[in-house]
Design an enzyme around this catalytic site. Structure first.
Site, short mmCIF file in Angstrom:
data_model
loop_
_atom_site.label_atom_id
_atom_site.label_comp_id
_atom_site.label_asym_id
_atom_site.label_seq_id
_atom_site.Cartn_x
_atom_site.Cartn_y
_atom_site.Cartn_z
N HIS A 236 -46.57 26.69 -50.04
CA HIS A 236 -46.19 26.47 -48.64
C HIS A 236 -45.42 27.65 -48.05
O HIS A 236 -45.31 27.76 -46.84
CB HIS A 236 -45.39 25.17 -48.49
N ASP A 269 -48.53 23.30 -55.40
CA ASP A 269 -47.60 24.03 -54.55
C ASP A 269 -47.13 25.32 -55.22
O ASP A 269 -45.94 25.65 -55.21
CB ASP A 269 -46.40 23.17 -54.15
N SER A 352 -37.28 28.02 -51.15
CA SER A 352 -38.61 27.72 -51.69
C SER A 352 -39.21 28.92 -52.40
O SER A 352 -39.23 30.03 -51.87
CB SER A 352 -39.55 27.29 -50.56
#
Length: 509
Positions: A236, A269, A352
């Site tokens: 992402h 992910d 992230s």
């Protein structure tokens, strides 16, 4: 609702699903960024507000100089209780067709109260005012104590006078010059300290900026995977740059490199990018063994929370094998599933893709998501750390990254059956109808070969308890295709077990 059984994760709770933690491009004073993907899912964005420091000083303490008592401590800033995770993602597993994305949660604004309170102060005698001991009483313990106190004061004065006289006499006979060090001395930090780990790991982490062709994008983190210039991060984080967008990676020393996407796996992910014109002196971070991590182990997270690059935070492993289903909430986005490492190290949007390290500096996970608070009363800004962060175990991420570097496509383990993604506590039920009208149990697939049928409820995979379809998918994806597992299931009110060899599926479609 059903999904091809590959592995799922049950998000923390029905109210607000965890969110992925990437952040929009940093600004000098970044506002609560638009997560877009440590994003807004089950691994997601924790919150945190610190209480102002209270003025010290107990009430009623004896003040030999007559100083007044300190006023009451200032009021503490409000604290916010964490909210439970949101509902399970869609109704179909990624193996066949992805479930429709869950509605994006309303995220709380990131901020904290400003506390004010009285400081030290007051009127009356201050420090340094002279103290006159009371005259000794002729009888009683009080008189004796006073006499001793006077004697002590006299002795103290005498000692001070003698010390000064000796020093003065010594100065008259010899001269000694004492010079203070102007360097402050050398500071040595052991490799096992947080400072030592951070000093070694920071040069191998990067702040990633990704933007689509229309300029939309955000900021995330990654780390050096090999000497060839491959960087591992979250899918992402780089999703906006996949189709012709712009991608760059900046090291802590300020050196910035353009990069390209080598491969990305939406379900896991995980993504791999490669530096264009990569330097020859790259130092890959050492990879640990996430299977050997224990609850209570120390953790160190590195990332760019809210665009603040090269930020180091610490905590512990709060839980293992935490089922997490996450999504960035954007239109058309697919959910990712993981059996995550949970940590209370502060993780925020922008963390992230960054490394979660153990006390020795080994990567044990990829920070991917945080749990957000409820949407009541905080506005609609990006959520922040509440001490509930989730990381993809490095053993799984390593396998995925190697596949992406090798073929550019992810490879998922699967059982070849569609399972319900509805939130339950009883297990993962094989649906009566498959995805898009397909058979619920793939003919000749792993589940069929193991004797599983529609209506069976899977309750365990090896020794791991399965309480829902998402949990099953997340657990399956911790394995590789070809792994043999033991499935415990219920049929007609009776419990059965069967051995199953996991199949494989390539790509996200």
């Amino acid at each position: 609702m059903s999904t091809e059984n590959e592995g799922t994760a049950v998000p923390p709770a029905p109210s607000a699903p965890p969110v992925r933690v990437d952040s929009p491009a940093a600004s000098p004073h970044p506002a609560a960024p638009d997560d877009g993907g440590p994003h807004t899912p089950a691994p997601a964005a924790p919150y945190g507000a610190s209480d102002p420091e209270h003025a010290p000083g107990p009430h009623g303490a004896f003040d030999p100089h007559g100083a007044p008592e300190a006023p009451a401590a200032p009021p503490s800033a409000p604290s916010y209780a964490p909210h439970q995770a949101g509902d399970a993602p869609g109704s179909q597993a990624p193996d066949a067709s992805w479930p429709p994305p869950p509605p994006p949660p309303s995220l709380p604004s990131y901020g904290g109260g400003d506390g004010s309170g009285g400081g030290w102060g007051g009127s009356g005698g201050g420090w340094g005012s002279s103290y006159q001991p009371p005259a000794p009483k002729p009888r009683g313990r009080g008189g004796l104590v006073a006499a001793i106190l006077v004697a002590a004061l006299v002795a103290g004065g005498l000692g001070g006078g003698l010390g000064y006289t000796l020093a003065r006499n010594n100065d008259e006979t010899s001269s000694t010059t004492v010079a203070a060090s102007d360097t402050g001395g050398s500071v040595k930090r052991d490799p096992g300290t947080v400072a030592g780990v951070a000093a070694k790991a920071l040069p191998s982490t990067v702040t990633i900026e990704a933007a689509s062709t229309n300029g939309e994008g955000g900021t995330g983190t990654g780390f050096v995977f090999d000497k060839q210039g491959h960087i591992v991060t979250n899918n992402h984080v780089v999703a906006d740059a996949v189709d012709g967008g712009r991608l760059s990676a900046t090291f802590p020393d300020g050196k910035k490199y353009q990069a390209r996407v080598v491969g990305h796996a939406q379900g896991y992910d995980v993504a791999v990018i490669k530096l264009v014109d990569a330097p020859s002196d790259l130092v890959p971070l050492p990879l640990g063994d996430s299977d050997k991590v224990a609850v209570g182990d120390s953790t160190i997270a590195i990332g760019a929370p809210f665009g603040l690059s090269n930020t180091v935070t610490t905590g512990i492993i709060s839980a293992k094998n935490r089922p997490v289903a996450s999504s960035d909430g954007s239109a058309g986005s697919k959910s990712s599933y993981m059996s995550a490492l949970q940590t209370d190290a502060s993780i925020n949007p922008g963390n992230s893709g960054g490394p979660l390290l153990d006390a020795q500096g080994n990567v044990i996970g990829i920070n991917s998501a945080i749990q957000s608070t409820s949407n009541g009363g905080f506005g609609t800004g990006q959520a922040g750390s509440i001490g509930l962060g989730f990381a993809i175990p490095v053993n799984q991420a390593k396998f995925v990254a190697q596949q992406l570097i090798k073929t550019g496509k992810p490879v998922y383990a699967k059982i070849g059956a569609s399972v319900s993604l509805e939130e339950t506590t009883s297990g993962a039920k094989i649906t009566e109808q498959g995805v898009s009208g397909s058979a619920p149990v793939e003919a000749g697939g792993p589940a069929a070969a193991a004797g599983l049928k529609p209506g069976d409820v899977i309750t365990k995979l090896d020794d791991r308890v399965i309480d829902s379809g998402p949990t099953l998918i997340g657990e399956i994806w911790t394995h590789k295709p070809g792994d043999k597992v033991t499935v415990t299931y219920e049929r007609g009110g009776k419990q059965h077990t069967t051995d199953l060899t996991l199949g494989s599926k390539t790509g996200d479609e």
